[in-house]
Write an enzyme that holds these catalytic residues in place. Structure first.
Site, PDB file in Angstrom:
ATOM      1  N   HIS A   1      -0.601   6.555   6.730  1.00 52.20           N
ATOM      2  CA  HIS A   1      -0.864   5.307   5.930  1.00 52.20           C
ATOM      3  C   HIS A   1      -0.298   5.959   4.497  1.00 52.20           C
ATOM      4  CE1 HIS A   1      -2.138   2.294   2.981  1.00 52.20           C
ATOM      5  NE2 HIS A   1      -2.117   1.425   4.367  1.00 52.20           N
TER       6      HIS A   1
ATOM      7  N   GLY B   1      -0.521  -3.596  -1.630  1.00 55.91           N
ATOM      8  CA  GLY B   1      -1.470  -3.977  -2.867  1.00 55.91           C
ATOM      9  C   GLY B   1      -0.821  -4.197  -4.144  1.00 55.91           C
TER      10      GLY B   1
ATOM     11  N   ASN C   1      -6.433  -3.632   7.994  1.00 57.12           N
ATOM     12  CA  ASN C   1      -6.805  -2.407   7.370  1.00 57.12           C
ATOM     13  C   ASN C   1      -7.552  -2.821   6.236  1.00 57.12           C
ATOM     14  OD1 ASN C   1      -6.942   0.115   6.256  1.00 57.12           O
ATOM     15  ND2 ASN C   1      -4.972   0.254   5.466  1.00 57.12           N
TER      16      ASN C   1
ATOM     17  N   LYS D   1      -9.377  -0.492   4.619  1.00 57.20           N
ATOM     18  CA  LYS D   1      -9.633   0.437   3.446  1.00 57.20           C
ATOM     19  C   LYS D   1     -10.683   0.929   3.132  1.00 57.20           C
ATOM     20  CE  LYS D   1      -5.100  -1.350   1.981  1.00 57.20           C
ATOM     21  NZ  LYS D   1      -4.080  -0.960   0.883  1.00 57.20           N
TER      22      LYS D   1
ATOM     23  N   GLU E   1       5.730  -0.047   5.947  1.00 61.91           N
ATOM     24  CA  GLU E   1       5.247  -0.299   4.698  1.00 61.91           C
ATOM     25  C   GLU E   1       5.859   0.140   3.764  1.00 61.91           C
ATOM     26  OE1 GLU E   1       0.934  -1.608   5.926  1.00 61.91           O
ATOM     27  OE2 GLU E   1       1.029   0.506   5.303  1.00 61.91           O
TER      28      GLU E   1
ATOM     29  N   GLU F   1      -1.391   5.600   1.644  1.00 64.13           N
ATOM     30  CA  GLU F   1      -2.521   6.159   0.735  1.00 64.13           C
ATOM     31  C   GLU F   1      -3.160   7.418   1.230  1.00 64.13           C
ATOM     32  OE1 GLU F   1      -4.728   2.432   0.898  1.00 64.13           O
ATOM     33  OE2 GLU F   1      -3.326   1.527  -0.181  1.00 64.13           O
TER      34      GLU F   1
ATOM     35  N   SER G   1       1.563  -6.479   1.159  1.00 63.16           N
ATOM     36  CA  SER G   1       1.252  -7.726   0.478  1.00 63.16           C
ATOM     37  C   SER G   1       1.106  -8.918   1.335  1.00 63.16           C
ATOM     38  CB  SER G   1       1.830  -7.691  -0.895  1.00 63.16           C
ATOM     39  OG  SER G   1       1.165  -6.871  -1.818  1.00 63.16           O
TER      40      SER G   1
HETATM   41  C1  PEP Z   1      -1.903  -1.744   3.893  1.00 63.67           C
HETATM   42  O1  PEP Z   1      -3.003  -1.193   3.644  1.00 63.67           O
HETATM   43  O2  PEP Z   1      -1.472  -1.085   4.901  1.00 63.67           O
HETATM   44  C2  PEP Z   1      -1.329  -2.761   3.274  1.00 63.67           C
HETATM   45  C3  PEP Z   1      -0.196  -3.369   3.852  1.00 63.67           C
HETATM   46  O3  PEP Z   1      -2.294  -3.433   2.244  1.00 63.67           O
HETATM   47  P1  PEP Z   1      -2.039  -4.806   1.356  1.00 63.67           P
HETATM   48  O4  PEP Z   1      -1.688  -5.781   2.574  1.00 63.67           O
HETATM   49  O5  PEP Z   1      -3.108  -5.052   0.683  1.00 63.67           O
HETATM   50  O6  PEP Z   1      -0.590  -4.650   0.695  1.00 63.67           O
END
Ligand code: PEP
Length: 270
Positions: free
Chosen positions: A93, A173, A9, A11, A167, A95, A213
């Site tokens: 997601h 992040g 992803n 973003k 998640e 976000e 992460s």
């Molecule tokens: C994500 O954007 O779904 C995500 C898991 O981001 P990150 O790996 O940066 O935590």
């Protein structure tokens, strides 16, 4: 047999020119035939990534999709518009839930649009830190699944290849990932909740990814868990070295799982 999936992803990162270059580099550094690779760039980079990956078996996904098929929705992108550019789509997601106010009900409608357009959905679910600390993680995720999946035919979603990404919001992040065992318990909870939502045994066939992460240094902890079928990777997916490490480790898992399955099938046949 559930596939091992590594989805990137990106973003709100990369211009179209950067995206094409990065996609080419990642594809070349992650050639693992047993791993399903998916790259989800920003909307405006989809065409560049598609063109860059014409000769590579890497799938392309969008990061969201509008819940209506068409209409007066300035700036939005419909599922139909994605056809020819993407074959996967992320919905729900955290976000998008946070920044665009997407509710479980809207996410459920997005799933419907994805199915109508033949896009393979990755449905994201996950709890906030205070939910986890209060022991509510499973309840929250179950509620998100019920909100998004109710009204959808499990057979249709199963045929579309629905993937769920667990998640935890506090891990996205932040550099603070979940423990593998906790993520595996949540993957089991996801399948349990889906079983209760009318999926029955078919819930066991749904790939569940971990996201939050993930890096090349910690992917092993998640893939060591049989309940986890891969990862949705954010920050680390913008680095070809990181993706090479993550997908390389996923290839080892995919081969080990298919050997184990073949052994089990062989002993059953005798
Ligand atoms: C994500 O954007 O779904 C995500 C898991 O981001 P990150 O790996 O940066 O935590």
């Amino acid at each position: 047999m559930r596939p091992v999936v590594i989805a990137a992803n990106w973003k709100m990162h990369t211009t179209p020119a950067e995206a094409g270059e990065l996609a080419r580099l990642i594809a070349a550094r992650t050639r693992e035939p047993d791993v399903v690779r998916v790259i989800c760039p920003p909307f405006v980079c989809l065409a560049a990534v598609r063109d860059a990956l014409l000769d590579e078996p890497v799938a392309i996904g969008a990061q969201t999709v509008h819940h209506e098929a068409r209409g007066a929705f300035t700036g939005m992108i419909s599922a139909e518009m994605l056809v020819g550019l993407a074959s996967w789509v992320i919905v729900g997601h955290s976000e998008r839930r946070r920044d665009a106010g997407e509710t479980d009900e809207i996410i459920g409608r997005q799933l419907g649009r994805a199915l109508d357009a033949g896009l393979r959905p990755i449905l994201c679910v996950g709890e906030q830190l205070d939910d986890r600390e209060a022991g509510r993680a499973e309840t929250v995720v179950e509620r998100q699944l019920r909100g998004a999946l109710t009204g959808h035919d499990p057979v249709r979603l199963g045929e579309a290849g629905l993937v769920v990404a667990y998640e935890p919001v506090w891990a996205i992040g932040t550099g603070r990932s979940a423990h593998g065992a906790d993520a595996a318990a949540m993957a089991d909870a996801v399948r349990g909740a889906m079983g209760n939502l009318g999926w029955g045994a078919a819930a066991d066939a749904v790939p569940v990814l971990y996201g939050g992460s993930v890096t090349s240094a910690n992917i092993e902890e998640f893939l060591a868990e049989p309940a986890i079928d891969g990862a949705l990777v954010g920050g680390a997916s913008l680095k070809a070295d990181e993706m090479a490490g993550i997908v390389g480790r996923a290839g080892i898992t995919a081969r080990a799982r298919s050997t184990a399955r073949a052994r089990t099938a062989g002993s059953g046949a005798r």
